[in-house]
Design a protein around this motif. Structure first.
Motif, PDB file in Angstrom:
ATOM      1  N   ILE A  32       0.852  -1.196   0.000  1.00 13.13           N
ATOM      2  CA  ILE A  32       0.000   0.000   0.000  1.00 13.13           C
ATOM      3  C   ILE A  32       0.884   1.240   0.000  1.00 13.13           C
ATOM      4  N   ALA A  33       1.906   1.247   0.850  1.00 16.25           N
ATOM      5  CA  ALA A  33       2.812   2.395   0.938  1.00 16.25           C
ATOM      6  C   ALA A  33       3.502   2.620  -0.406  1.00 16.25           C
ATOM      7  N   GLU A  34       3.991   1.552  -1.005  1.00  9.09           N
ATOM      8  CA  GLU A  34       4.675   1.671  -2.292  1.00  9.09           C
ATOM      9  C   GLU A  34       3.740   2.235  -3.360  1.00  9.09           C
ATOM     10  N   GLU A  35       2.538   1.709  -3.431  1.00 11.33           N
ATOM     11  CA  GLU A  35       1.562   2.153  -4.434  1.00 11.33           C
ATOM     12  C   GLU A  35       1.138   3.600  -4.195  1.00 11.33           C
ATOM     13  N   ALA A  36       1.026   3.994  -2.916  1.00 10.36           N
ATOM     14  CA  ALA A  36       0.590   5.355  -2.575  1.00 10.36           C
ATOM     15  C   ALA A  36       1.724   6.369  -2.634  1.00 10.36           C
ATOM     16  N   GLY A  37       2.958   5.889  -2.760  1.00 10.62           N
ATOM     17  CA  GLY A  37       4.101   6.802  -2.779  1.00 10.62           C
ATOM     18  C   GLY A  37       4.403   7.380  -1.418  1.00 10.62           C
ATOM     19  N   LEU A  38       4.125   6.600  -0.369  1.00 10.72           N
ATOM     20  CA  LEU A  38       4.350   7.041   1.011  1.00 10.72           C
ATOM     21  C   LEU A  38       5.310   6.076   1.699  1.00 10.72           C
ATOM     22  N   ALA A  39       5.902   6.532   2.789  1.00 10.36           N
ATOM     23  CA  ALA A  39       6.705   5.643   3.625  1.00 10.36           C
ATOM     24  C   ALA A  39       5.746   4.700   4.357  1.00 10.36           C
TER      25      ALA A  39
END
Length: 78
Positions: A32-39
């Protein structure tokens, strides 16, 4: 129908979960973090807020001994 206000992070996390589900991938926090561009640490609060708002739900691993962590799934509107 009542609209729910979402923060920018909540929108990004919700969209990431739905994209992962559409692709047939399991929406674990790291993906989810990778897809959202978040840590990864930045998705935990939005995940819980979206759960409180009834937009996501948490599922734990159904297989004993094979726990890869919680996965988060979008609630489909009725």
């Amino acid at each position: 129908m009542q609209q729910v206000r979402l923060s920018e992070a909540e929108v990004r996390v919700y969209e990431a979960v739905t994209v992962l589900e559409t692709r047939g991938q399991v929406p674990y926090p790291d993906l989810i973090a990778e897809e959202a561009g978040l840590a990864e640490q930045d998705v935990h609060a939005p995940l819980h807020q979206l759960t409180e708002k009834g937009l996501l739900h948490r599922e734990d691993s159904p297989l004993a001994g094979l726990d890869f962590g919680p996965r988060w799934c979008a609630r489909q509107p009725a």
